[in-house]
Write a protein that holds these residues in place. Structure first.
Motif, PDB file in Angstrom:
ATOM      1  N   UNK A  40      16.588  24.400  87.951  1.00  0.00           N
ATOM      2  CA  UNK A  40      16.457  24.835  89.335  1.00  0.00           C
ATOM      3  C   UNK A  40      16.341  23.587  90.214  1.00  0.00           C
ATOM      4  N   UNK A  41      16.361  23.792  91.523  1.00  0.00           N
ATOM      5  CA  UNK A  41      16.269  22.683  92.455  1.00  0.00           C
ATOM      6  C   UNK A  41      15.024  22.856  93.306  1.00  0.00           C
ATOM      7  N   UNK A  42      14.204  21.809  93.365  1.00  0.00           N
ATOM      8  CA  UNK A  42      12.963  21.855  94.131  1.00  0.00           C
ATOM      9  C   UNK A  42      12.882  20.603  94.996  1.00  0.00           C
ATOM     10  N   UNK A  43      12.689  20.812  96.302  1.00  0.00           N
ATOM     11  CA  UNK A  43      12.490  19.714  97.254  1.00  0.00           C
ATOM     12  C   UNK A  43      11.058  19.765  97.751  1.00  0.00           C
ATOM     13  N   UNK A  44      10.460  18.594  97.932  1.00  0.00           N
ATOM     14  CA  UNK A  44       9.175  18.491  98.607  1.00  0.00           C
ATOM     15  C   UNK A  44       9.377  18.590 100.108  1.00  0.00           C
ATOM     16  N   UNK A  45       8.484  17.981 100.860  1.00  0.00           N
ATOM     17  CA  UNK A  45       8.556  17.960 102.322  1.00  0.00           C
ATOM     18  C   UNK A  45       9.345  16.744 102.779  1.00  0.00           C
ATOM     19  N   UNK A  46       9.953  16.857 103.963  1.00  0.00           N
ATOM     20  CA  UNK A  46      10.594  15.722 104.628  1.00  0.00           C
ATOM     21  C   UNK A  46      11.710  15.091 103.801  1.00  0.00           C
ATOM     22  N   UNK A  47      12.536  15.924 103.197  1.00  0.00           N
ATOM     23  CA  UNK A  47      13.683  15.459 102.419  1.00  0.00           C
ATOM     24  C   UNK A  47      14.930  15.556 103.294  1.00  0.00           C
ATOM     25  N   UNK A  48      15.713  14.479 103.292  1.00  0.00           N
ATOM     26  CA  UNK A  48      16.975  14.445 104.026  1.00  0.00           C
ATOM     27  C   UNK A  48      18.112  14.307 103.028  1.00  0.00           C
ATOM     28  N   UNK A  49      19.093  15.196 103.140  1.00  0.00           N
ATOM     29  CA  UNK A  49      20.273  15.160 102.274  1.00  0.00           C
ATOM     30  C   UNK A  49      21.469  14.871 103.173  1.00  0.00           C
ATOM     31  N   UNK A  50      22.100  13.720 102.968  1.00  0.00           N
ATOM     32  CA  UNK A  50      23.182  13.251 103.828  1.00  0.00           C
ATOM     33  C   UNK A  50      24.455  14.063 103.707  1.00  0.00           C
ATOM     34  N   UNK A  51      25.339  13.814 104.648  1.00  0.00           N
ATOM     35  CA  UNK A  51      26.630  14.495 104.729  1.00  0.00           C
ATOM     36  C   UNK A  51      27.374  14.430 103.386  1.00  0.00           C
TER      37      UNK A  51
END
Length: 170
Positions: free
Chosen positions: A73-84
């Motif tokens: 699965x995919x888990x992100x914390x806070x304040x994550x930026x995923x670029x173009x």
């Protein structure tokens, strides 16, 4: 209007404070916490596994977030930026991380807090990216520790993307 669809009866859970571009796609077992934003042509596809995003994440134009059935699965914390045009697939991304444009992060990788993945980098499956580190290349390797200038970029990007949402005319 964004494409928001359920999968096998599971609907995305999207905070009312989130912003989604008109052609963003969010499907299935996806949770977006407060102030997340999903930009044009981005796809968050929780059809085969869950995807969880903490507060203030931004998924920029053309990015794809997905995982692998019965595997990751995919888990992100806070304040994550995923670029173009980045691809983030079945991994853990901790707080305050920037994944650069066109980067690829593969299954079961762990991107530790405060790190940056350079544009075009490929983080192979099962890689653990050290906290507060810049990784670049194919395959991605540690280039250096995050300095104050890069820390400011990582920290400002989520704030900027929240601000950018207010610039869009309805």
């Amino acid at each position: 209007m964004p494409i928001i669809k359920g999968v096998k009866g599971v609907q995305p859970k999207i905070s009312k404070s989130c912003w989604l571009a008109d052609n963003a796609t969010v499907i299935g077992d996806v949770t977006l916490a407060d102030n997340c934003n999903v930009w044009f042509n981005a796809v968050i596809r929780g059809d085969v596994c869950s995807i969880e995003m903490g507060e203030n994440c931004n998924i920029q134009d053309g990015a794809v977030i997905h995982g692998t059935l019965n595997h990751s699965k995919t888990v992100f914390g806070k304040n994550v930026s995923v670029g173009h045009n980045a691809i983030v697939h079945g991994c853990i991304v901790e707080d305050s991380v920037l994944i650069g444009m066109g980067a690829i992060v593969m299954d079961n990788a762990v991107i530790k807090s405060g790190s940056m993945i350079a544009a075009g980098a490929v983080v192979l499956a099962n890689t653990v990216v050290e906290e507060n580190s810049l990784y670049a290349g194919t395959p991605a390797r540690k280039v250096k520790d995050i300095d104050e200038k890069l820390r400011q970029v990582i920290d400002r990007t989520p704030e900027h993307y929240i601000m950018y949402t207010s610039w869009i005319d309805d």
